[in-house]
Each structure stands twice: as structure tokens, then as C-alpha cells.
Scaffold this active site. Structure first.
Site, PDB file in Angstrom:
ATOM      1  N   SER A 105       0.814  -1.212   0.000  1.00 36.24           N
ATOM      2  CA  SER A 105       0.000   0.000   0.000  1.00 36.24           C
ATOM      3  C   SER A 105       0.848   1.263   0.000  1.00 36.24           C
ATOM      4  O   SER A 105       0.306   2.365  -0.055  1.00 36.24           O
ATOM      5  CB  SER A 105      -0.934   0.001   1.222  1.00 36.24           C
ATOM      6  N   ASN A 138      -3.515   5.963  -0.620  1.00 32.85           N
ATOM      7  CA  ASN A 138      -2.984   6.241   0.717  1.00 32.85           C
ATOM      8  C   ASN A 138      -2.315   7.601   0.835  1.00 32.85           C
ATOM      9  O   ASN A 138      -2.149   8.106   1.948  1.00 32.85           O
ATOM     10  CB  ASN A 138      -2.040   5.122   1.147  1.00 32.85           C
ATOM     11  N   HIS A 164      -2.508  -3.169  -5.922  1.00 33.10           N
ATOM     12  CA  HIS A 164      -2.992  -2.827  -4.587  1.00 33.10           C
ATOM     13  C   HIS A 164      -4.509  -2.989  -4.502  1.00 33.10           C
ATOM     14  O   HIS A 164      -5.272  -2.161  -4.989  1.00 33.10           O
ATOM     15  CB  HIS A 164      -2.584  -1.387  -4.247  1.00 33.10           C
ATOM     16  N   GLU A 218      -5.673  -0.576  -7.393  1.00 36.88           N
ATOM     17  CA  GLU A 218      -4.738   0.466  -7.782  1.00 36.88           C
ATOM     18  C   GLU A 218      -3.497  -0.220  -8.333  1.00 36.88           C
ATOM     19  O   GLU A 218      -2.870  -1.019  -7.640  1.00 36.88           O
ATOM     20  CB  GLU A 218      -4.410   1.292  -6.539  1.00 36.88           C
TER      21      GLU A 218
END
Length: 283
Positions: A120, A191, A141, A153
Site C-alpha cells: 500500500s 494512501n 494494490h 490500484e
């Protein structure tokens, strides 16, 4: 290689078992690896229970359950992944562990295969540098819980080839996911936005601006978020949130990414959230 048929998943924890389940449900042959036999059995049993729940609710029939389970095998021997077309690493968010895994996978898995990480926040370029096939390494991800969340992602490292990232994205789409491609910068897209918000929620709690329930209710009712940021942090795992914030702080060098002292204190006290029974809230 024009198509992925056999997928290896490294890790049978919350993310790994979710990726394995979704792959098997969408017709891929999946080999799920974990070094811990008990954890591997728990992960496999968890998938079976999730499928049984769906059967009871009428989401699918017995034939679908049987075919999904037939697509899934479990192993404690990493060498069993040698013939996989794609391996998705879903181990703990720790550079040392990931780098060692990729060095081992690079030696074991057939040279034409793609090695992907569910990281992440950790640099895909840095992970790829631990292999002899950096052009075949990419980020993949998934969001938690994997069977429910629609996003994957994908991250392109410096050496990742166009063919590799396109095949990774095509595989994610066959899993029923929507793909957003991000550059290989600390935190990627999700993130980079999410973790600073969670960290700021901890600062809001730390500074006594509002209590935990007040902070979560403010964001749910005021910003239409389905979960408040502190509740979400407990769901993700406070240790994971801290690890990502540390990567952002180190990688971007900006003080606005400094992890909140309260978040660090909770992790030191092993208050990891739902998985430990206590985080910001008790479970």
C-alpha cells in the site's frame, strides 16, 4: 505471455485470502501460500465459510461454490508457485520481508511470470530492484475487504514494461475490479490521500479537539463518509496505518506526514484495532 491462468498468492491473511477468493471465484486457478500452516488453514477455511454464507443468501449456487473451491489450492512450500503466470505478494508491510520474498520468488517462479505486490506504500521500483526481472514487477494494490471493494490500484515502477502493467490491469478487470493506475510515489494515490486524513484525525483526538466518536460522527454526518477515520483506522490496523505514514514521512520528507504521537503510542501498546480487540475502540 498474453493471458494469466494460474495465480499465486503469497500470504493467507486478511488481504491474501481475499485476493485468492476473488481470483478463484472469477475462474483463475489459484495457489495460496503461507509459511504458517495454521494461518493457511484458517485462510482456506475462511474462504469456504464466506462461500457458504453466499450460498445460504442465494448469491450463487452449489456448483459455483464447488468450482471456486476446486480452483483453489493451499501450500506451505513457496516452490509450488514455480509455474504461476502471476504471483501477488500480500505479506506484511515490511520492506525487509518483502525484499526477501521477491528475491526468493525471482529464483523460483518461471522467468516469464509477473511478480506483483499488494503493498500500500512501498516503492515498486525498490521492490523490483531485488529481482532480475524488474520489467515484470508491478504494484497490484487491492482494497480491504477484497471481495467487496471494487478498486485495484496498479503501480508502475521505473522499469515496469507496458506489457506487464497492461496484463496486470486486464487480470484485475477479469476479477471484476475497476483499475486506477498510479505512479510509483510514496503512498501512491489512495494512501497519499487517505492516511494523512486518518493521521490528522489522530491529531484531532490527541489535541482534545473532539472525542473519538465525535470525530467519526463529524466525518460521517458532515462529509458523508460511510466510516469515520478512526473507526476505519481500527479496521485497517493501526500498525499498518503507522507503517504507511512512516513511509510517507521518509519518502516525501515533509513534516505534514509526521505520524501522530498518539498513533505511535497505541501501536507501542499493541492496540492494533479490530484484529487485536482494541484500538481507538474496544471490540
Amino acid at each position: 505471455m498474453s493471458e494469466v491462468k494460474l495465480i499465486g498468492v503469497v500470504g493467507a491473511g486478511q488481504m491474501g485470502r481475499g485476493i485468492a477468493q476473488v481470483g478463484a471465484m472469477n475462474g483463475f486457478k489459484v495457489i495460496m501460500f503461507d509459511i504458517n500452516a495454521d494461518g493457511l488453514k484458517f485462510g482456506h477455511d475462511f474462504i469456504a465459510k464466506q462461500l457458504a454464507k453466499g450460498l445460504e443468501k442465494g448469491k450463487w449456487d452449489q456448483g459455483f461454490v464447488d468450482s471456486t473451491l476446486a480452483n483453489l489450492t493451499a501450500t506451505t512450500d513457496l516452490k509450488d508457485l514455480k509455474d504461476c503466470d502471476l504471483v501477488v505478494e500480500a505479506a506484511t508491510e515490511n520492506k525487509k520481508i518483502k525484499f526477501e520474498l521477491f528475491r526468493n520468488l525471482d529464483e523460483i517462479v518461471k522467468p516469464e511470470a509477473i511478480l506483483a505486490s499488494n503493498t500500500s506504500s512501498i516503492s515498486i521500483t525498490e521492490i523490483a530492484a531485488n529481482t532480475n526481472r524488474p520489467e515484470k514487477v508491478a504494484g497490484m494494490h487491492f482494497m480491504n475487504p477484497v471481495p467487496v471493494m471494487k478498486l485495484v490500484e496498479t503501480i508502475t515502477g521505473l522499469e515496469t514494461s507496458t506489457e506487464t502493467i497492461e496484463l496486470v490491469e486486464a487480470t484485475a478487470q477479469k476479477m471484476g475490479k475497476t483499475v486506477v493506475r498510479a505512479d510509483d510515489v510514496a503512498g501512491f494515490a489512495v494512501n497519499r490521500i487517505l492516511m494523512p486524513m486518518i493521521n490528522e484525525a489522530f491529531y484531532t483526538l490527541y489535541e482534545g479537539i473532539a472525542d473519538a466518536k465525535g470525530i467519526d460522527n463529524a466525518m460521517k454526518l458532515g462529509c458523508n463518509q460511510p466510516m469515520g477515520p478512526l473507526e476505519l483506522a481500527d479496521f485497517i490496523g493501526l500498525d499498518t496505518c503507522l507503517a504507511i505514514m512512516e513511509v510517507l514521512h521518509e519518502g516525501l520528507g515533509d513534516t505534514k506526514y509526521r505520524p501522530c504521537p498518539l498513533l505511535k503510542k497505541y501501536v507501542t501498546a499493541k492496540r492494533f484495532g479490530r484484529k487485536s480487540g482494541k484500538g481507538v475502540y474496544e471490540y
